[in-house]
Every structure is written in C-alpha cells, then in structure tokens.
Design a protein around this motif. Sequence first.
Motif, PDB file in Angstrom:
ATOM      1  N   GLY A 146     -35.481 -10.764  40.849  1.00 29.26           N
ATOM      2  CA  GLY A 146     -36.653 -11.517  40.440  1.00 29.26           C
ATOM      3  C   GLY A 146     -36.766 -12.831  41.175  1.00 29.26           C
ATOM      4  N   ALA A 147     -37.702 -13.654  40.736  1.00 27.74           N
ATOM      5  CA  ALA A 147     -37.929 -14.944  41.389  1.00 27.74           C
ATOM      6  C   ALA A 147     -36.780 -15.911  41.144  1.00 27.74           C
ATOM      7  N   ASP A 148     -36.101 -15.823  39.970  1.00 29.18           N
ATOM      8  CA  ASP A 148     -35.032 -16.758  39.624  1.00 29.18           C
ATOM      9  C   ASP A 148     -33.687 -16.081  39.411  1.00 29.18           C
ATOM     10  N   ARG A 149     -33.710 -14.858  38.907  1.00 26.40           N
ATOM     11  CA  ARG A 149     -32.459 -14.202  38.547  1.00 26.40           C
ATOM     12  C   ARG A 149     -32.405 -12.782  39.085  1.00 26.40           C
ATOM     13  N   THR A 150     -31.184 -12.274  39.166  1.00 24.90           N
ATOM     14  CA  THR A 150     -30.943 -10.924  39.665  1.00 24.90           C
ATOM     15  C   THR A 150     -30.154 -10.142  38.632  1.00 24.90           C
ATOM     16  N   GLU A 151     -30.528  -8.895  38.463  1.00 27.32           N
ATOM     17  CA  GLU A 151     -29.804  -8.015  37.556  1.00 27.32           C
ATOM     18  C   GLU A 151     -28.524  -7.510  38.238  1.00 27.32           C
ATOM     19  N   ILE A 152     -27.403  -7.549  37.516  1.00 28.93           N
ATOM     20  CA  ILE A 152     -26.125  -7.051  38.027  1.00 28.93           C
ATOM     21  C   ILE A 152     -25.797  -5.746  37.312  1.00 28.93           C
ATOM     22  N   LEU A 153     -25.710  -4.665  38.092  1.00 26.48           N
ATOM     23  CA  LEU A 153     -25.419  -3.356  37.511  1.00 26.48           C
ATOM     24  C   LEU A 153     -23.926  -3.146  37.288  1.00 26.48           C
ATOM     25  N   SER A 154     -23.094  -3.679  38.175  1.00 29.98           N
ATOM     26  CA  SER A 154     -21.645  -3.546  38.010  1.00 29.98           C
ATOM     27  C   SER A 154     -20.948  -4.643  38.800  1.00 29.98           C
ATOM     28  N   GLY A 155     -19.711  -4.956  38.381  1.00 28.90           N
ATOM     29  CA  GLY A 155     -18.909  -5.960  39.076  1.00 28.90           C
ATOM     30  C   GLY A 155     -18.716  -7.232  38.290  1.00 28.90           C
ATOM     31  N   LEU A 156     -19.496  -7.467  37.227  1.00 28.94           N
ATOM     32  CA  LEU A 156     -19.390  -8.673  36.419  1.00 28.94           C
ATOM     33  C   LEU A 156     -19.399  -8.327  34.940  1.00 28.94           C
ATOM     34  N   SER A 157     -18.888  -9.261  34.153  1.00 30.05           N
ATOM     35  CA  SER A 157     -18.963  -9.155  32.699  1.00 30.05           C
ATOM     36  C   SER A 157     -19.532 -10.456  32.142  1.00 30.05           C
ATOM     37  N   ASP A 158     -19.805 -10.483  30.858  1.00 21.97           N
ATOM     38  CA  ASP A 158     -20.508 -11.620  30.255  1.00 21.97           C
ATOM     39  C   ASP A 158     -19.743 -12.934  30.386  1.00 21.97           C
ATOM     40  N   GLY A 159     -18.423 -12.917  30.299  1.00 17.72           N
ATOM     41  CA  GLY A 159     -17.653 -14.155  30.289  1.00 17.72           C
ATOM     42  C   GLY A 159     -17.250 -14.680  31.637  1.00 17.72           C
ATOM     43  N   ASP A 160     -17.646 -14.043  32.724  1.00 16.70           N
ATOM     44  CA  ASP A 160     -17.241 -14.488  34.057  1.00 16.70           C
ATOM     45  C   ASP A 160     -17.999 -15.763  34.446  1.00 16.70           C
TER      46      ASP A 160
END
Length: 351
Positions: A303-317
Amino acid sequence: MKHGNVIFSGVGALLLAAAGTAWWQWPVHVDTALPTRGPAIEAVYATGTVEPTVLMPVSPRTGGRLVSIEADEGQQVKRAQVLARVESTDLDQTIEEMRAREQLARAQFERTRSLIEQRFVAPAEFDRVRSEWQAAQAATRRAQAQRDYNQLVAPADGVVIRRDGEAGQFVPSGQAVFTLACCAPLRVSAEVDEEDIARVSVGQAVTMRSDALPRQLFEGTVAEITPKGDPVSRSYRVRIRLAGAPPVDAGPMRSGMTMDANLIVSRRDGALLVPNGSIKGDSVWLVVEGRLHRRQIVRGTVGADRTEILSGLSDGDAVVLAPPDKLRDGQRARTDAPSPGLAPGTPVAGR
C-alpha cells in the motif's frame, strides 16, 4: 632506536586493534516499530467522472441562428417543452407559398368535382386535380415539419444540466445546445488500464473519493464493463453504480466531478503489516536482545504506507525503521521502546 621503533609500532597496532574492536562493538542507534494487524486490501486504481445515468443532448437538425432561449441550466422541463427557437424566416415564407398552392389546388378540385357531376369533364380530369390537391397538402405539411425542427424541444421530462448557446448565436446542424438528464440518479464512469481489466468484474465493490468532497467516502459496485477498449489510451470504460446515489440536481455531488476509485479485488482482515520504509528488498532488520539480525520475508499487498507480510515475521518482532545500508548482522544496537507503528486498522490498498 630500533628497539624504540618496535615499541611504538606495537603500541600503534594495539591502539588500532582496540579502536577496531570498539567500533565493531559500539552499539548503533536505530528506531524500531512493532508490526500491526489490520485489513489488507488489494484493489485496482482508476480515475472516473460523475455523470448522469441517462444523458440527452438536444441539437437542431439544420443550422441556424438562435432567436430565443426558453430554458436555462438547472431548470426542470417537461416532455415536448420548447427550449429554444432557431431563425426560420425562409421556412415561414415557404409555408405561405405552399398554403397558397394548396388553396388553389383545392379550388380547382371543387370546380372539377362540380363539372363531373354535370358530366362536362371526363373522370380522369377529376383524378388529376385531386392528386394535385393531395400533393399540395403534403408539401405544406412537409414545410411545417421542417419549421418545427427549428424549435428545440425536450425529448422527455428532465433537468437541464448544460446550455451551450446564446440568443443571436449561429448553431451548426447537430451541435448540442442543451444537455438534459432524466430518469435515473448519478453514476461514475471510470477508465481502467488494460493490464488491470482482467481483475475487474460486474458486481465488484468500489470505494471512491473526490478532491471536491475530501471528507466523504463513497461506496459503489461495478455495473457495466465496455467490451471494447480504447486502443489509444489502452483502457476500458467501467461504469460504477453509486450506493445511495443522489438525483442529478440534489448536490453536493455534481455531474462532472472527478473520482479516485479503488475497485476491490480482495480483502484480508487481520493481516500483519509493517511500514514500507522498513523493508529492504525482500528482508527486514530486527533487533533481538540488543543485536541486529536480518530476516527474509514474503510480501503480500503493498500500500501507500504499509506492506502486508505473508511470512517471516511475527507480532512481537521489533522491526528497524528506515535501516541504513551500513548495518551488519550481529551488530549491537541501541534503541528506544518500539513504536506501535501506524494506527491499527489503516487499510492497505494495492494498485
């Protein structure tokens, strides 16, 4: 002297080694943010224009000078109401001539019929004069119809949304003097690039904004897709039905306003989102127990400000924001408390 040089060389080497170790171990200050959860919306972007669903141009069949204007923009008109009159002096004289010929033909017909009854002329003469009278009547009606064409009348009940003419102005044949809208509310006509048209279908949800009405968000659905595209602009016309569309003259939305439309392809709620500036290629930098670590990711909708992460990260990183190129894996890092990132719930729209 040689012994002293050796001592100084050894001290210099030790200082350089110590400086290198300090540089290596010295923590770099970075800003971090935690990923957020929100909707990830994949959409096709298009630019459109607000227009009436039913549009009726009114133009003269023959060119002429406008004698009078009987209606104006914004006025409600009825079917067959005269909107303007075009100069018809020549036709008025033609009608007078045709009526005179018609009267003469009728008089000849009446005399011949009387002579037929007295058996002074043959029946064939009666047929001839009757035909002449009928032809004169038809010529008069034709001239009257041509003069009537010089009156611009409303083809149906509606509202005048545009007037392009003034009294005294010459108007060519076929040039619209009035544009009427009737029978249906406003809609949006948008142009979709040929690369994206395969992802657009009838019934698809659409969200729209207009610079003229910046505080309002408009919803709609795809109503029609033209089967043939424009080879010059390489686009296809898509007509969007507005939800709760206002009448043509209701306002504040008006015909001719431009709309930025997002045609929704997919929506995933609760997607993991990170700021766009934290991504370098296909990886991000994380701060784990005071050390920097590079992490490979799989991106989704951008998107214009943010990107969706499908894999490789978790909420607390804790993701490094705007990581500089000089970062090294395993390097010590100093950071403040991680920022919560952008406001949760901000949608991501892909184009």
